[in-house]
Design an enzyme around this catalytic site. Structure first.
Site, PDB file in Angstrom:
ATOM      1  CE1 TYR A 316      -3.546  -2.593   1.012  1.00 15.09           C
ATOM      2  CE2 TYR A 316      -2.427  -2.831   3.115  1.00 15.09           C
ATOM      3  CZ  TYR A 316      -3.391  -3.242   2.226  1.00 15.09           C
ATOM      4  OH  TYR A 316      -4.204  -4.277   2.554  1.00 15.09           O
ATOM      5  CB  CYS A 343      15.767 -12.267  -3.538  1.00 15.97           C
ATOM      6  SG  CYS A 343      17.092 -12.908  -2.507  1.00 15.97           S
ATOM      7  CD  GLU A 344      10.130 -10.230  -5.172  1.00 21.35           C
ATOM      8  OE1 GLU A 344       9.986  -9.306  -5.990  1.00 21.35           O
ATOM      9  OE2 GLU A 344       9.824 -11.417  -5.406  1.00 21.35           O
ATOM     10  CE1 TYR A 372      -7.220  -5.577   7.731  1.00 22.45           C
ATOM     11  CE2 TYR A 372      -6.834  -3.492   8.849  1.00 22.45           C
ATOM     12  CZ  TYR A 372      -7.703  -4.457   8.382  1.00 22.45           C
ATOM     13  OH  TYR A 372      -9.051  -4.304   8.570  1.00 22.45           O
TER      14      TYR A 372
END
Ligand SMILES: *Cc1c(COP(=O)(O)O)cnc(C)c1O
Length: 420
Positions: A316, A343-344, A372
């Site tokens: 978000y 790994c992103e 959340y």
């Protein structure tokens, strides 16, 4: 208002220094404050004391059994969105007659489970779902209590991913088709229409969308009454926002004050479904800095928590304050990307954040991580999910253990043909 505060430059949850929890339980971990959870629930409950109501805590925000048990002990019911949440709610001792079931894709099994459990009612999101509930109830020789969720077409001015009450949204039944659907529902043999539901979105920081929605809903209630479809329960959903950085959402008291006349006018019993406002600021994610990486373009604080533990910043673009567990008065500042080991490139907890200088080994508290947060955690990159700890004054309780490597492969099997 919450119970995370500095004492002699050390960040505490209630009466416990976070440093001690890090030492005893390791990092990362989620930490919840019992006093804050209690206070937030009671503030909401008391705000609406002048109208007959049930609080159905939106457990998708935080579904830890201990948190649910605490809510239940304070008088809360549950707003559920799956069979799994129903299972948790019942395990935690939430009475079925305070459970309401929302969501656009309830399966036949979930409907059956909810009917067997005798929940208060279903919040129905479409004509097709109404038919399905009628069929399942008929097969069981039962009547299903339902509320129809209407979509009042109100812009709640929040993030598009958490805005649910606009025309193009997948949720609810369009206001223009609502009367027709109520009449259809009332004609079905195994359906008992008891309620009307309208939840327009999450992290709302203004009162006006609530008022606008309710005003529309009252018109519909009036029409329904005229058509001989009396409504017993009015479910106004949740959605009240919290302060993550500089938002100034209304206090529950102010919201209640603004809408109580409308609620009274409905002559219904009111169902309230707060989630974030109860738990959001009652929890933090405690993490430790592993490395500082200085490049030409950026300075990275690489921490041991990642997007699999807290996905809100990636999903978000959400802001979470990040505080040093040991604060140094007048410390020099620098600008960091706080990132995890995943790994992103989308794995970050904060970007371009000005913070007091941090070094490897420092503990950081990612604030407002009670809602959340753990409920959205995953095992991506085969990272065991982190523990959840409940603090009550000077005591701490592990309310969910850290997962082990063995937990990671639970239920997986290698077929015989691959074994030879
Ligand atoms: C998510 C949800 C809520 C809770 O929303 P919050 O913003 O956390 O208060 C309430 N009702 C329904 C139907 C929901 O989907």
């Amino acid at each position: 208002m919450h119970h995370f505060h500095y004492h002699n430059d050390s960040l505490f949850c209630e009466d416990i220094p976070l440093e001690r929890i890090a030492k005893e339980q390791g990092t990362p971990c989620y930490i919840y404050s019992h006093a804050t959870l209690t206070r937030h629930f009671q503030a909401y409950d008391q705000a609406f004391a002048s109208v007959p109501h049930i609080i159905a805590f939106a457990m998708k925000a935080n579904s830890n059994l201990a948190v649910l048990r605490l809510m239940s002990s304070l008088g809360s019911g549950a707003d559920i969105v799956s069979g799994g949440e129903l299972f948790r709610a019942l395990k935690a001792g939430i009475p079925p007659n305070k459970i309401v079931f929302a969501g656009v894709g309830k399966s036949h099994e979930e409907i059956k489970y909810a009917l067997e459990s005798d929940i208060l009612f279903f919040n129905v999101e479409s004509s097709a779902e109404l038919q399905a509930i009628n069929e399942v109830a008929m097969g069981m020789g039962m009547h299903a209590r339902v509320a129809l969720r209407v979509n009042p077409d109100i812009d709640p001015h929040t993030h598009p991913y958490i805005s649910t009450g606009m025309k193009k949204s997948k949720f609810g039944i369009g206001a223009d088709r609502a009367l027709e659907e109520f009449q259809k529902a009332a004609s079905l043999s195994n359906i008992q229409v008891v309620g009307l539901h309208a939840h327009i979105g999450s992290q709302l920081t203004k009162i006006s969308p609530f008022v606008d929605s309710l005003t529309k809903v009252l018109g519909l209630l009036h029409t329904l009454k005229g058509k001989g479809i009396p409504i017993q329960y009015l479910n106004i959903g949740g959605g009240l926002g919290i302060t993550y950085s500089d938002e100034t959402p209304p206090h529950p008291k102010d919201l209640a004050e603004a809408i109580t006349p409308l609620l009274r006018e409905s002559e219904c019993e009111i169902i309230l479904e707060p989630g974030r406002v109860i738990v959001g600021n009652a929890g933090i994610l405690l993490t430790r800095v592993l490395y500082i990486k200085d490049t030409d373009a950026k300075k990275f604080a690489i921490v041991d928590a990642a997007m699999n533990d807290l996905i809100r910043p990636s999903l978000y673009d959400a802001h979470h304050d990040i505080l040093p567990v040991h604060q140094v008065p007048n410390a020099p500042e620098d600008v960091y990307d706080v990132v995890g080991p995943i790994c992103e490139s989308g794995d970050f907890l904060a970007q371009n954040r000005t913070m007091p200088l941090v070094k490897a080994g420092d503990l950081l508290a990612v604030m407002s991580a009670g809602a959340y947060a753990f409920t959205m955690a995953s095992n991506y990159n085969s990272r065991p999910r982190v523990p959840e700890i409940l603090v009550k004054e000077g005591e701490s309780f592990v309310v969910r253990k850290r997962e082990s490597y063995e937990d990671l492969i639970l239920g997986e099997q290698i077929p015989e043909f691959l074994k030879s």
